[in-house]
Scaffold this motif. Structure first.
Motif, mmCIF file in Angstrom:
data_model
loop_
_atom_site.group_PDB
_atom_site.id
_atom_site.type_symbol
_atom_site.label_atom_id
_atom_site.label_comp_id
_atom_site.label_asym_id
_atom_site.label_seq_id
_atom_site.Cartn_x
_atom_site.Cartn_y
_atom_site.Cartn_z
ATOM 1 N N ALA A 1 0.834 -1.201 0.000
ATOM 2 C CA ALA A 1 0.000 0.000 0.000
ATOM 3 C C ALA A 1 0.866 1.247 0.000
ATOM 4 N N MET A 2 0.294 2.357 -0.442
ATOM 5 C CA MET A 2 0.986 3.640 -0.406
ATOM 6 C C MET A 2 0.906 4.184 1.015
ATOM 7 N N GLN A 3 2.058 4.416 1.599
ATOM 8 C CA GLN A 3 2.153 4.847 2.995
ATOM 9 C C GLN A 3 2.651 6.288 3.054
ATOM 10 N N PHE A 4 1.915 7.148 3.769
ATOM 11 C CA PHE A 4 2.289 8.550 3.871
ATOM 12 C C PHE A 4 3.569 8.686 4.682
ATOM 13 N N SER A 5 4.516 9.485 4.182
ATOM 14 C CA SER A 5 5.784 9.689 4.867
ATOM 15 C C SER A 5 5.831 11.057 5.556
ATOM 16 N N HIS A 6 5.712 12.125 4.785
ATOM 17 C CA HIS A 6 5.761 13.464 5.354
ATOM 18 C C HIS A 6 5.228 14.441 4.323
ATOM 19 N N LYS A 7 5.185 15.700 4.703
ATOM 20 C CA LYS A 7 4.622 16.741 3.860
ATOM 21 C C LYS A 7 5.603 17.906 3.766
ATOM 22 N N LEU A 8 5.678 18.482 2.573
ATOM 23 C CA LEU A 8 6.467 19.691 2.352
ATOM 24 C C LEU A 8 5.491 20.838 2.130
ATOM 25 N N GLU A 9 5.473 21.790 3.052
ATOM 26 C CA GLU A 9 4.561 22.911 2.917
ATOM 27 C C GLU A 9 5.097 24.112 3.680
ATOM 28 N N LEU A 10 4.749 25.287 3.199
ATOM 29 C CA LEU A 10 5.101 26.522 3.876
ATOM 30 C C LEU A 10 4.186 26.721 5.081
ATOM 31 N N THR A 11 4.736 27.296 6.141
ATOM 32 C CA THR A 11 3.973 27.495 7.364
ATOM 33 C C THR A 11 3.631 28.977 7.523
ATOM 34 N N PRO A 12 2.480 29.282 8.125
ATOM 35 C CA PRO A 12 2.133 30.707 8.342
ATOM 36 C C PRO A 12 3.078 31.413 9.299
ATOM 37 N N LYS A 13 3.772 30.672 10.129
ATOM 38 C CA LYS A 13 4.724 31.301 11.047
ATOM 39 C C LYS A 13 5.915 31.871 10.298
ATOM 40 N N GLN A 14 6.404 31.155 9.301
ATOM 41 C CA GLN A 14 7.573 31.610 8.545
ATOM 42 C C GLN A 14 7.193 32.544 7.405
ATOM 43 N N TYR A 15 6.067 32.280 6.753
ATOM 44 C CA TYR A 15 5.652 33.063 5.597
ATOM 45 C C TYR A 15 4.190 33.477 5.770
ATOM 46 N N PRO A 16 3.937 34.432 6.648
ATOM 47 C CA PRO A 16 2.542 34.781 6.943
ATOM 48 C C PRO A 16 1.799 35.406 5.769
ATOM 49 N N ASP A 17 2.504 36.015 4.819
ATOM 50 C CA ASP A 17 1.836 36.719 3.718
ATOM 51 C C ASP A 17 1.589 35.848 2.499
ATOM 52 N N ILE A 18 2.297 34.740 2.356
ATOM 53 C CA ILE A 18 2.273 34.013 1.092
ATOM 54 C C ILE A 18 2.003 32.526 1.259
ATOM 55 N N TRP A 19 1.953 32.026 2.494
ATOM 56 C CA TRP A 19 1.932 30.565 2.679
ATOM 57 C C TRP A 19 0.728 29.902 2.027
ATOM 58 N N ASN A 20 -0.401 30.598 1.921
ATOM 59 C CA ASN A 20 -1.598 30.013 1.299
ATOM 60 C C ASN A 20 -1.952 30.677 -0.023
ATOM 61 N N LYS A 21 -0.989 31.383 -0.627
ATOM 62 C CA LYS A 21 -1.252 32.080 -1.880
ATOM 63 C C LYS A 21 -0.256 31.675 -2.963
ATOM 64 N N THR A 22 0.349 30.525 -2.839
ATOM 65 C CA THR A 22 1.361 30.094 -3.807
ATOM 66 C C THR A 22 0.752 29.510 -5.058
ATOM 67 N N GLY A 23 -0.499 29.068 -4.977
ATOM 68 C CA GLY A 23 -1.095 28.364 -6.098
ATOM 69 C C GLY A 23 -0.676 26.903 -6.112
ATOM 70 N N PRO A 24 -1.103 26.138 -7.086
ATOM 71 C CA PRO A 24 -0.747 24.712 -7.159
ATOM 72 C C PRO A 24 0.748 24.519 -7.386
ATOM 73 N N VAL A 25 1.224 23.374 -6.952
ATOM 74 C CA VAL A 25 2.613 23.007 -7.209
ATOM 75 C C VAL A 25 2.762 22.714 -8.700
ATOM 76 N N LYS A 26 3.756 23.331 -9.318
ATOM 77 C CA LYS A 26 3.947 23.168 -10.766
ATOM 78 C C LYS A 26 4.986 22.093 -11.081
ATOM 79 N N LEU A 27 6.147 22.120 -10.391
ATOM 80 C CA LEU A 27 7.226 21.182 -10.711
ATOM 81 C C LEU A 27 7.914 20.740 -9.434
#
Length: 1141
Positions: free
Chosen positions: A283-309
């Motif tokens: 089965a496919m087993q979740f390992s971890h997630k790569l994402e920006l956090t609001p603590k480090q990037y409060p202005d842009i963390w949820n405005k990056t748009g979809p991952v392109k590459l």
């Protein structure tokens, strides 16, 4: 791990074209990269980045095929497949011109050059290539993805089919598989009965082949992601089975990591979900997630748009991620963020204006990860090529980023060193400082109890600058790129390995040493890395002349020649090499581990080293693929402590093998369950070695492992521990637990414990005895203010900041102490803390621990059932720095948290009084500031009086001046009553601290004892109640009178005790009006009652010698031969002449 260096470069295209690039792809050997335009295919050379050949499609064919979309190289780099918008695949053959080269280096006259060396043309000249269209294949459907796998090309189309096309497509044909016929389930065990896709118009948007998992990670157009694997060697619809990832429904792209068996899926919400395959269920087993956090990037963390590459580096250690809205971010394999261009100087100009993020349409890594080529999406859509008067291209949409990386990425044997070593494509970065200042005699014993082979803190942490070593150009020209590097334990010598041979450099002599015979260098290819052993370089290589795998040892001080090397033939290809004390450990391609003993022999003028095989361990049962082994090392770490060992000398032996298998740390420990082998009279190289037990998994998601072979009885916890770097999860330490006072350990207690903790830097080295982690961090410098003209806005110096790499370090001891206290292991925490109490920053360790626990618990929105702060407070009381630690923590904490703090550590008034009794006046002054904010002014004035009088008695004049200003600052306006000072609260649980001793000074000690001790009268205390209110009406006069009374009293006491020197210092330091006061005290304190006593005290106070009485001024005691007794009266003494020596 990876760090940006300098500014990016913009490639210049010599051909005139109105088209902008849209796709870039390096070949498997990363010597060339292909660039796609809408109707043009170009091939560039990597070093230097120059155009070699370009194929331009005719307008008629371009309209038939449609614009070019993607490109994929054949594994042998002899063919390129290009997909077009109208569903065609164009197969281009890459033809190499025989002995034809487009670019050759030009050397200045008189400089040495290497035109006579073997492979000179291949290494230093850009070859001549031709592109020829060999085959056109019409799939009659839009092509969404291309993927090369060995002899086949896998193509996904928008009609829901998967085409398997042989690269030699003209003769072998192709197979087409309908995705709707492939069964999918949650795991492979139930996949035969799994459901089909069940939807029309479902097709693969993106896919990538994973060789170590033998399957494809796929992203469908509806956002679902999965993994397709053939159940047999036949690639047919009946043999393909798929598994889903349940939690991902917005997938956009995918990239696989073959070394760690990871699949990274980009999502529409801007995060990257990383999965692996469960080897048991499939089965496919979740390992971890790569994402920006609001603590480090409060202005842009949820405005990056979809991952392109997403693109993994060639060594599979980092992943580069970019989004639709722009920006680049670099992550380690298990989720530690290294670089992000959406914040800081990358996102803002020097005047604060926000920049437009860099939008990337395609990117690809260069050789060894030193370069990253990206296609600027902004340039591709908005900017047309500009040409100057000389018809030279000024702008081109391809940028080249430069990186430097840690030597651990390719040479994991460096994990037993205490230096940070970074390698770039042409230089090395070291943190070892000046080797000439750190040179120390080598320790002949490999089992010394002291650290003779490590550098001091002043060397490793003295400054933030790097020692940069430029790699010798002669070696670099014919052996680029640098693949491995290593530094010795003393930090005085480094060695580098390029494409062929190796070279080493001495920081003492500042000289490189290369092979004298260039043929020997060019016929030797290092495969398994290299390591230093004392004055010798140990490396595993492949002999191109004899076609033989070899293990070689070269002496540093001798000429670099095979005649001075000890060469041992090995059976299989060596993938990894490491050195532990006098043992060399090899991991080979047949999944076996070989242990060799290495011995120094002094024969002739130059000493030599001999190697003898000790033991061979087969790991084929546990390792599915040899490429998955990240690192292998031999350590003395074991599950039992040295106290429980049957033989004491076993503590120094090689006890276990640590194997990092795709991020899974595996330990093979020697089997000591049987009869022990006594080697008292036997040769250790000839005796039989104990076998190893079955492997045990210690940790998951492991990137690096650190251990040491040194022994220090005072710091056994730190030196016998195993340190792990786990990416985004921080670090872990496998800490040994020792019984207190050599008592028998409890049977229910484990002998080791795994403790996780987070740090703010990426760890690159561990200073074991100093409780420090060393690392590096990217910093940026803006230079856009130098380009103010409108025409210069597109300069790279304006668009990007200049990136530099700085050294950094962090203390980790407080994290370990806290984790031990959380687990009620206070006894072990106390042992560890006492062993590190001599460190210069140990007070800061206690303060950090107290501050972090306070911040976490006091700001928690939910009640904490078992608070840790009382336990930490009890722990700190075991050290003499308790009072300083508490007040320093309070001074650096918000006032709102003080009540919570002092409820655990004690009443600040009691702590203030304890400081006075301990004669620690500076700390008491800090507590006085606490009391000023937490108590009414009368209480602050009372305690300030105590401190002021004590400072006067001890002559602390600076403190006295501060206290005078403090007392004057307490005005009548501060009548508001602050919240009551909390009383000490006993913790609900002892937290494993029953053994803590009671403090010798009670916190509830009354103030009356202090008043009597310092001889203070009630008249000096500020009145309380109604009289206190009347006193504060005219505060200026009252405060000045109050201070003058204390000063007069102290001066009167000094004068009464005839301490004129102290009185003079007192008056000079505090500006006391001595003359006027003495006039007032003429008939009181200044009156001398006993002149003789006063004069003697005066001499003693100023260290004056007593006067000498001349013989002529008095009668001789001898008269008529008889001795006449008599005495000199005080009047005679006073009026005699003073003759000072």
């Amino acid at each position: 791990m990876y760090f940006l260096s300098g500014w990016p470069k913009r490639l210049l295209c010599p051909l005139e074209s109105l088209e902008q690039p849209l796709h870039i792809q390096t070949d498997p050997q990363r010597a060339f990269f292909a660039v796609l335009f809408p109707s043009q295919l170009s091939i560039w050379y990597c070093r230097p980045s120059v155009l070699i050949v370009s194929y331009k499609e005719l307008s008629k064919a371009a309209s038939q095929f449609g614009p070019y979309k993607q490109a994929e190289w054949r594994p042998d780099s002899r063919m390129i497949a290009v997909s077009t918008a109208n569903g065609y695949i164009l197969f281009f053959e890459v033809l190499s011109g025989r002995d034809k080269y487009l670019y050759e280096p030009i050397y200045p006259k008189g400089s040495p050059h290497l035109k006579g060396t073997p492979h000179y043309k291949e290494e230093q000249c850009a070859p001549s290539l031709n592109l020829e269209l060999k085959k056109v294949l019409d799939l009659q459907a839009s092509i969404t993805s291309l993927q090369s796998m060995l002899e086949d090309l896998l193509v996904a189309t928008a009609d829901g089919f998967l085409h398997l096309i042989h690269w030699d497509g003209m003769t072998n044909g192709r197979k087409a598989i309908n995705l709707c016929t492939v069964p999918f389930s949650l795991d492979l065990q139930s996949s035969r009965a799994g459901s089909l896709l069940g939807f029309e118009d479902v097709y693969i948007r993106d896919m990538e082949y994973c060789a170590t998992l033998d399957g494809f990670a796929v992203v469908f157009n509806d956002g679902r992601v999965g993994f397709i694997t053939p159940m047999s060697s036949r690639f047919t619809a009946e043999q393909l089975h798929g598994v889903w990832a349940q939690d991902v429904v917005d997938g956009t792209c995918v990239a696989v990591n073959n070394k760690y068996r990871l699949m990274a899926f980009g999502c529409a919400n801007g995060s990257v979900q990383v999965y692996t395959i469960d080897t048991t269920t499939g089965a496919m087993q979740f390992s971890h997630k790569l994402e920006l956090t609001p603590k480090q990037y409060p202005d842009i963390w949820n405005k990056t748009g979809p991952v392109k590459l997403i693109r993994w580096s060639p060594d599979s250690c980092v992943a580069m991620v970019t989004w639709e809205c722009g920006g680049l971010s670099l992550w380690s394999v298990f989720g530690a963020q290294l670089i992000c261009t959406l914040g800081g100087d990358f996102a803002y100009q020097s005047d604060g204006a926000k920049k437009d993020p860099l939008k990337i349409s395609s990117m690809s890594w260069g050789s060894e990860g030193y370069h990253l080529w990206v296609i600027d999406g902004n340039s591709s859509s908005n900017v047309k090529p500009e040409r100057n008067a000389n018809n030279e291209a000024q702008q081109f949409g391809i940028l080249q980023f430069q990186f430097i990386k840690s030597a651990l990425t390719v040479n994991p044997c460096m994990s037993n060193q205490e230096q940070v070593l970074l390698q770039g494509e042409d230089r090395l970065y070291l943190n070892c400082g000046d080797a000439a200042q750190t040179q120390s005699p080598r320790n002949p014993s490999a089992h010394s109890e002291h650290n003779h082979n490590s550098q001091g803190l002043s060397t490793l942490l003295g400054h933030r600058h790097w020692h940069v070593v430029q790699i010798h150009s002669t070696y670099l020209e014919s052996n680029w790129p640098i693949r491995f590097s290593a530094i010795d334990k003393l930090g005085q010598n480094v060695a580098v390995v390029g494409k062929f041979g190796f070279a080493h450099y001495s920081l003492l002599t500042k000289k490189w040493k290369l092979f004298g015979n260039i043929t020997q260098e060019q016929t030797m290819m290092v495969t398994g890395g290299l390591a230093w052993w004392n004055d010798f370089i140990v490396l595993a290589c492949y002999n191109l002349n004899d076609h033989q795998e070899e293990l070689r040892i070269y002496l540093r001080t001798s000429n670099l020649d095979n005649a001075f090397a000890h060469i041992t033939k090995v059976q299989a290809n060596t993938l990894l090499l490491s050195v532990f004390r006098d043992i060399v450990i090899l991991f080979r391609a047949d999944c076996s581990i070989c242990l060799y003993s290495i011995e120094r022999r002094s024969e002739g003028l130059n000493p030599t080293a001999s190697i003898q095989i000790l033991q061979e361990v087969s790991m084929s049962r546990y390792i599915p693929h040899p490429f998955l082994v990240v690192s292998v090392t031999l350590t003395s770490v074991r599950t039992e402590t040295g106290i429980t060992l049957k033989m004491p000398q076993q503590a120094c032996e090689a006890e276990s093998i640590m194997l990092n298998l795709a991020g899974q740390l595996i330990m093979l420990q020697r089997d000591r369950s049987g009869p022990q082998i006594r080697d008292k009279d036997n040769n250790p190289n000839q005796r039989k070695h104990l076998p190893f037990c079955a492997p045990v998994v210690l940790a998951q998601s492991v990137e690096n492992v650190w251990t040491t072979c040194r022994i220090n009885k005072q710091k056994r916890h730190l030196l016998e521990a195993l340190w792990l770097s786990c990416g985004g999860a921080g670090m872990k330490v496998w800490l040994p637990l020792f019984p207190r006072d050599h008592r028998k350990p409890h049977s229910f207690l484990s002998r080791r414990i795994m403790l996780p903790f987070h740090i703010n830097i990426y760890p690159l080295a561990v200073l074991f005895e100093d409780a420090l982690v060393l690392g590096a961090v990217n910093d940026t410098v803006l230079y856009d203010c130098l380009y103010t003209q409108t025409s210069a806005r597109e300069h790279l110096e304006v668009l990007f900041p200049f990136s530099i790499v700085e050294r950094t370090s962090q203390i980790y001891l407080h994290h370990i102490l806290r984790q031990l206290l959380v687990r009620n292991l206070g006894e072990q925490a106390l042992l560890l803390a006492h062993s590190c109490a001599t460190l210069p920053y140990f007070p800061h360790v206690l303060e950090l621990m107290l501050h972090e626990v306070l911040e976490e618990e006091a700001t928690s929105r939910e009640p904490i059932p078992d608070p840790l702060l009382p336990t930490v407070a009890k722990f700190i009381t075991e050290f003499p720095l308790f009072l300083q630690t508490v007040v320093h923590c309070a001074r650096k904490t918000e006032y709102a948290l003080w009540n919570y703090l002092f409820a655990a550590v004690g009443n600040p008034k009691d702590l203030f009084e304890e400081c006075l009794m301990a004669q620690d006046l500076d700390t008491a002054a800090s507590y006085l500031i606490i009391l000023q904010n937490m108590e009414v002014p009368a209480v602050s004035r009372q305690h300030a009086t105590l401190l002021f009088n004590t400072a006067l008695e001890q002559g602390k004049w600076d403190l006295c001046r501060h206290m005078i200003r403090f007392l004057k600052a307490i005005g009548s306006g501060e009548t508001e009553t602050p919240p009551a000072t909390p009383t000490t609260q006993e913790p609900s649980s002892s937290g494993g601290f029953e053994f803590f001793r009671h403090r010798s000074i009670s916190l509830s000690q009354s103030a009356e004892n202090l008043h009597s001790k310092f001889n203070l009268t009630k008249t000096l205390s500020m009145p309380s109640g109604p009289s206190g209110k009347r006193w504060s009406k005219d505060s200026d006069c009252a405060e000045n009178m109050y201070i003058d009374m204390m000063l007069w009293r102290h001066a009167r006491r000094l004068l009464e005790e005839i301490k004129l020197k102290d009185l003079g210092c007192f008056a000079a330091q505090l500006g006391f009006e001595l003359i006027g006061w003495l006039c007032k005290e003429r008939a009181r304190a200044a009156r001398v009652e006993d002149f003789v006593c006063a004069l003697k005290k005066l001499h003693k106070d100023f260290l004056w010698p007593f006067p000498v009485i001349p013989a002529s001024s008095i009668n001789s005691p001898f008269k008529n031969g008889k001795y006449k007794t008599g005495t000199v009266t005080s009047e005679q003494y006073l009026f005699c002449d003073y003759h000072f020596c």
